[in-house]
Scaffold this active site. Structure first.
Site, PDB file in Angstrom:
ATOM      1  N   LYS A 191       0.835  -1.209   0.000  1.00 30.78           N
ATOM      2  CA  LYS A 191       0.000   0.000   0.000  1.00 30.78           C
ATOM      3  C   LYS A 191       0.868   1.256   0.000  1.00 30.78           C
ATOM      4  O   LYS A 191       0.429   2.320  -0.451  1.00 30.78           O
ATOM      5  CB  LYS A 191      -0.974  -0.009   1.185  1.00 30.78           C
ATOM      6  CG  LYS A 191      -0.330  -0.111   2.554  1.00 30.78           C
ATOM      7  CD  LYS A 191       0.050   1.215   3.159  1.00 30.78           C
ATOM      8  CE  LYS A 191       0.809   1.013   4.451  1.00 30.78           C
ATOM      9  NZ  LYS A 191       1.246   2.285   5.066  1.00 30.78           N
ATOM     10  N   THR A 248      -3.393   5.789   4.214  1.00 29.94           N
ATOM     11  CA  THR A 248      -2.077   6.208   3.719  1.00 29.94           C
ATOM     12  C   THR A 248      -2.186   7.055   2.457  1.00 29.94           C
ATOM     13  O   THR A 248      -1.346   7.925   2.221  1.00 29.94           O
ATOM     14  CB  THR A 248      -1.188   4.971   3.449  1.00 29.94           C
ATOM     15  OG1 THR A 248      -1.290   4.067   4.549  1.00 29.94           O
ATOM     16  CG2 THR A 248       0.264   5.363   3.300  1.00 29.94           C
TER      17      THR A 248
END
Length: 342
Positions: A191, A248
């Site tokens: 990610k 994120t």
């Protein structure tokens, strides 16, 4: 509850925040750092000014630069150092630990050159050592303020995962367990690549449409590689997959996103890393993910274009253009719903 003794290795923002969380719950916590200047400053000011400014560190939380003293006789060793430092730290502590101490890793990345996940690195250095991966959408800046946070812990052994769950869980820090250590580690690592790309999108001045597309197709890439490497697809719909990807890609707490923004605005890699001032895991993980995609013959176009921007000199605008003009295809998502035999 029974209180545990815990050594936290690494006094960055996340290591410090978790040390404070655990100490606040009543556990006996040793916080180790390599940098002697940082240690002296934290002893004098009771504050981690560089990584977590404005947060008080109580006297009861013990600070160390002596690694042997920090890990001696503790039940849990929480490793919170950058991915590329994990092997070295594990080798350093190996003479001082016993076979029952649980290693809990928080770093989210893949080892360069070997392309190994952290559990595999630890297994090479300390075969048979109990291991737990801790991952999920969690910014240190919010955890240390007691803001509601949920994370996941993964281990091959259910009893160990549930023990760590009990050690960490608080009314504001909810902990789930998951047997899929491969998926949890890959979701946490990959990610960061997509978050770096999301930052580039922001730096270029593109809108929500572009970022939503990047995140959606990004999790698809992650899941595609994860499946090839033996992960459970359902894991990528959970906290260490979509959950961590969302936080994120959208938060300015994310150093991966911030680094991508700077690259999108035209700064080079050296300027970007200097301005961030901390390790940006997504940069090294991009190369590892690109190599894994080639090894497993998996199509990962977003990862490929970010790799080209970082390592092949492709402009960010050209990278976006390459993604938008790829050969047309259809969208097909797998849905997995099966019993877990753990």
């Amino acid at each position: 509850m029974n209180y545990s003794s815990i050594a936290v290795l690494g006094a960055g923002s996340w290591g410090t925040a978790l040390a404070l969380l655990l100490q606040g719950k009543g556990h006996h916590v040793n916080l180790w750092m390599r940098n002697r200047e940082q240690y002296q400053e934290m002893c004098e000011t009771r504050e981690n000014k560089h990584y977590l400014p404005g947060v008080h560190i109580p006297e009861v939380l013990k600070l160390f630069t002596d690694l042997e003293e920090a890990v001696k006789n503790v039940e849990i060793i929480l490793v919170s150092v950058p991915t590329q430092s994990v092997r070295g730290v594990m080798k350093q502590i190996l003479p001082y630990i016993n076979s029952k101490q649980i290693i809990v890793n928080t770093s989210k990345g893949l080892e360069q050159n070997t392309l190994l996940r952290i559990s595999e690195v630890v297994e090479e250095v300390a075969p048979g050592q109990p291991f737990v991966a801790l991952s999920g959408p969690s910014h240190a800046e919010e955890v240390c303020k007691g803001m509601p946070t949920t994370i996941v812990v993964a281990s091959k052994e259910r009893k160990i995962a549930e023990f760590v769950q009990d050690v960490f869980i608080t009314p504001t820090f909810r902990v789930y367990t998951n047997p899929d250590i491969v998926g949890v580690e890959l979701g946490g690592a990959l990610k960061n690549v997509i978050a770096f790309g999301a930052g580039i999108v922001d730096g270029l001045g593109y809108g929500d449409n572009a970022k939503a597309a990047l995140m959606t197709r990004g999790i698809r890439e992650i899941a595609r590689l994860g499946k090839a490497m033996g992960a459970d697809l359902a894991t990528f719909a959970g906290l260490s997959g979509i959950g961590d990807l969302i936080v994120t890609c959208t938060s300015m707490h994310s150093r991966n996103r911030r680094a991508g923004i700077l690259i999108g605005q035209g700064k080079n890699l050296e300027e970007t890393l200097k301005e961030i001032g901390m390790v940006v895991e997504g940069i090294t993980t991009t190369k590892a993910a690109y190599q894994l995609a080639q090894e497993y013959q998996i199509e990962m176009p977003i990862t490929k274009e970010i790799f080209n921007v970082l390592y092949e000199g492709t402009s960010t605008a050209d990278a976006v253009g390459n993604l938008m003009t790829r050969t047309r295809t259809h969208e097909l998502e797998e849905v997995v719903d099966e019993d877990i035999n753990w």
